[in-house]
Design a protein around this motif. Structure first.
Motif, mmCIF file in Angstrom:
data_model
loop_
_atom_site.group_PDB
_atom_site.id
_atom_site.type_symbol
_atom_site.label_atom_id
_atom_site.label_comp_id
_atom_site.label_asym_id
_atom_site.label_seq_id
_atom_site.Cartn_x
_atom_site.Cartn_y
_atom_site.Cartn_z
ATOM 1 N N ASP A 165 0.828 -1.206 0.000
ATOM 2 C CA ASP A 165 0.000 0.000 0.000
ATOM 3 C C ASP A 165 0.866 1.261 0.000
ATOM 4 O OD1 ASP A 165 -2.526 -1.204 -0.082
ATOM 5 O OD2 ASP A 165 -2.547 -1.540 2.079
ATOM 6 N N TRP B 104 -9.316 5.703 0.729
ATOM 7 C CA TRP B 104 -8.700 4.588 1.445
ATOM 8 C C TRP B 104 -9.794 3.642 1.935
ATOM 9 C CZ3 TRP B 104 -4.491 1.891 2.458
ATOM 10 C CH2 TRP B 104 -4.429 1.101 3.603
ATOM 11 N N LEU B 105 -9.631 2.353 1.615
ATOM 12 C CA LEU B 105 -10.577 1.324 2.054
ATOM 13 C C LEU B 105 -9.904 0.558 3.192
ATOM 14 C CD1 LEU B 105 -11.663 0.094 -1.493
ATOM 15 C CD2 LEU B 105 -12.793 1.810 -0.050
ATOM 16 N N THR C 6 -10.800 -1.718 5.420
ATOM 17 C CA THR C 6 -11.022 -3.134 5.717
ATOM 18 C C THR C 6 -11.360 -3.880 4.433
ATOM 19 O OG1 THR C 6 -13.407 -2.878 6.098
ATOM 20 C CG2 THR C 6 -11.934 -2.520 7.992
ATOM 21 N N GLU C 7 -11.200 -5.196 4.502
ATOM 22 C CA GLU C 7 -11.555 -6.019 3.345
ATOM 23 C C GLU C 7 -13.050 -5.943 3.067
ATOM 24 O OE1 GLU C 7 -12.041 -10.653 2.777
ATOM 25 O OE2 GLU C 7 -9.892 -10.102 2.801
ATOM 26 N N LYS D 121 -13.744 -2.873 1.134
ATOM 27 C CA LYS D 121 -13.259 -3.019 -0.240
ATOM 28 C C LYS D 121 -14.260 -3.806 -1.086
ATOM 29 C CE LYS D 121 -9.020 -4.428 -0.672
ATOM 30 N NZ LYS D 121 -7.818 -5.307 -0.770
ATOM 31 N N GLN E 290 -4.907 -6.635 -7.395
ATOM 32 C CA GLN E 290 -4.716 -7.148 -6.041
ATOM 33 C C GLN E 290 -3.657 -8.249 -6.011
ATOM 34 O OE1 GLN E 290 -6.621 -5.898 -3.377
ATOM 35 N NE2 GLN E 290 -7.491 -4.467 -4.865
ATOM 36 N N GLY F 4 -5.025 -2.370 -4.557
ATOM 37 C CA GLY F 4 -4.771 -2.711 -3.168
ATOM 38 C C GLY F 4 -5.941 -2.241 -2.321
ATOM 39 N N ASN F 5 -5.666 -1.366 -1.370
ATOM 40 C CA ASN F 5 -6.728 -0.828 -0.510
ATOM 41 C C ASN F 5 -7.131 0.590 -0.897
ATOM 42 O OD1 ASN F 5 -7.122 -3.054 1.241
ATOM 43 N ND2 ASN F 5 -5.199 -2.577 2.268
#
Length: 566
Positions: free
Chosen positions: A368, A384-385, A387-388, A391, A409, A559-560
């Motif tokens: 990240d 920005w995410l 947590t999964e 996302k 990813q 990614g996130n």
């Protein structure tokens, strides 16, 4: 100590690294790292990536294996041209001079590799044997018949072998020019596509036409001898020379002007492609059956550039019924890097069989922090995410709204196909999804199909498949109740490109599919490679951001980080 495998250095070069226990640590193509469609010579960047992935240097390698033997390849190819000298003296002389130049380059490449390895062991291995090893040692079989077929190879264009535990025993080799893959390459050129790059276009165009010239290609390919294919010399120029080696008789049989072979119309081209595809399928099916009868083993492993042809593989799997058929996902030249590494690793004869790779995500990954540096440098607006769950929620929201989402990813895929790590995703039920992908992002022909990704647990509910398909190597058929719903992605014969996603192979993508299915008619997503037209698959955050802003992609999940164009 580690083992480094390097593909043949002629085209589509790659490197692969095995751990001391024989497990694949990394494998990747040079062209993706160079951001080019093609690469030749020593894959320096791919080698550097593999070593960095393991945190080692050249001095910690037990050996380096290259899927090429320059002197033996030159001797075989030069001997063939000597035999054609009386038939085409000028052309044969030209090829002999070119072969000497290629030999000099290959020997110099080996000299450089030995210097890089600190004068350590750098061994060349048989090219077709490396193809065979790449398929057998990646398969789940303890014993199997192995069939390889590629264009020209090192003077041999194919091999039939037996794989047993940690050994591969060659039974028969097929010498150039008796190569259905070489014919396929020339027909690709004849259809107006780029040879050695656009053969996949020929295979998909073939599904649009009728096999009007099937018998011509069966005669041309010498299908009367399925156990030992031999091209019919009547259909080729004397000495098998020139870029387009078809003779006037062959061109006339295809309703082409021998002096200026141009297609009459699109239907003519699709008929030629369909005829070639049908003839190749019949020939390879017969060859595989003959090979299995010879070995007495029905399990079949396949490698070589011809087996990147998904319709051909599907025909093979349907013929063999419930008996398993395994295709190396990176069946082209890049896959020989894996084969060379495995051959060197097992050469002592004392090692036990290492587990096969569970995923083709063997390339570079990013953090990240690295992605943020790129985004900040581009002054891009992002979210920005944390947590999964967030996302997945935001990605599904975009997909439900009909957006095309770039999904970047984890580690990049090794091989020619996007498998949910560097993919463009879309809902199959979004309006004009195919048109938007083709016109504004991929810029490609409308006859080329998109794949559908489905969780492994749900695959049988919607599709019937002749064999497992986690790597997009074959085709499946849509079950009758779902034909109308998925008509836009259906090929002739109710076939479909299907990517079956296992929980262990790609857990994040698997969860995305399952959660999307909870809010959609089915847990299916359109999946195609994330790249700009004429470029390889994206690898780094910089590649992804550039491709995102230079195309019609609606959103990027890097990614996130989430980027949108709203």
């Amino acid at each position: 100590m580690y083992t480094l495998g390097i593909s043949a250095l002629t085209h589509d070069t790659a490197a692969a690294l095995l751990s001391p226990s024989g497990e694949v640590i990394a494998a990747f193509e040079e062209s993706k790292l160079l951001r080019q469609r093609e690469s030749t010579g020593i894959p320096r960047n791919a080698i550097q990536f593999c070593l960095q992935q393991a945190g080692i240097g050249w001095q910690e390698l037990a050996g380096v294996a290259v899927a090429w033997r320059p002197l033996r390849a030159w001797m075989r190819q030069a001997w063939f041209r000597c035999k054609t000298l009386p038939l085409a003296p000028l052309a044969s002389g030209y090829y002999q001079a070119r072969l000497l130049g290629e030999l000099g380059r290959e020997l110099n490449n080996f000299r450089i590799l030995r210097l890089l390895a600190g004068h350590g062991p750098v061994a060349g291995v048989d090219h077709q044997l490396a193809h065979a090893a790449s398929a057998f040692f990646a398969s789940p079989f303890e014993r199997a018949t192995v069939l390889t077929l590629d264009e020209q190879g090192d003077g041999f264009t194919g091999m039939i072998a037996v794989g047993e535990a940690t050994r591969i025993r060659p039974l028969r080799r097929i010498a150039f020019p008796h190569s259905p893959a070489w014919v396929y390459t020339m027909v690709t050129d004849l259809l107006g596509f780029t040879r050695r790059r656009d053969e996949h276009k020929t295979q998909w165009l073939a599904l649009q036409g009728e096999p009007h010239y099937r018998d011509v290609f069966l005669q041309l390919l010498g299908a009367r001898r399925p156990d030992a294919p031999r091209l019919n010399r009547r259909y080729f120029r004397r000495g098998f020379t020139q870029r387009m080696a078809f003779s006037p008789a062959a061109l006339a049989a295809l309703d082409l002007d021998p002096k200026a072979p141009r297609l009459r119309d699109a239907t003519h081209g699709s008929r030629i492609a369909a005829s070639l595809q049908h003839a190749c399928s019949e020939l390879v099916l017969a060859l595989a059956e003959a090979a299995c009868r010879q070995t007495g083993i029905r399990q079949l492993c396949l490698a070589g550039g011809l087996f990147l042809n998904s319709p051909l593989v599907a025909d093979l799997q349907e013929r063999f019924g419930a008996e398993p058929v395994f295709v190396q996902p990176a069946a082209g030249n890049e896959g020989t890097a894996l084969g060379a590494a495995w051959l060197h690793f097992y050469s002592s004869g004392t090692r036990s069989r290492a587990p096969a790779p569970a995923s083709m995500a063997l390339g570079p990954e990013f953090t990240d922090e690295a992605a943020k540096r790129v985004l900040d440098n581009c002054k891009a607006r992002y979210r920005w995410l944390g947590t999964e769950a967030e996302k997945l929620e935001q990605t599904i929201r975009l997909l439900q709204a009909g957006k095309i989402v770039a999904w970047c990813q984890g580690r990049a895929e090794f091989g020619p196909r996007a498998l949910g790590h560097r993919s463009l995703l879309a809902s199959p039920w979004a309006p004009y999804v195919k048109e938007n992908l083709n016109e504004y992002i991929k810029h490609r022909e409308g006859f080329r199909p998109f794949a559908l990704s489905v969780p492994a647990e749900a695959a049988d509910r919607y599709f019937t498949s002749p064999g497992p398909n986690p790597w997009l190597t074959t085709l499946a058929r849509i079950r009758p109740p779902h034909r109308e719903r998925l008509q836009a992605f259906t090929l002739p014969g109710d076939r479909v490109r299907l990517h079956v996603v296992g929980r262990a192979a790609n857990p994040l993508f698997h969860r995305l599919l399952q959660q999307f299915g909870e809010q959609a008619p089915a847990p299916l997503l359109v999946n195609t490679s994330f790249n700009l037209f004429g470029e390889p698959l994206v690898v780094t955050p910089r590649d992804a951001v550039r491709s995102f802003f230079c195309s019609g992609v609606d959103a990027l999940v890097l990614g996130n980080f989430l980027l949108t164009k709203d």
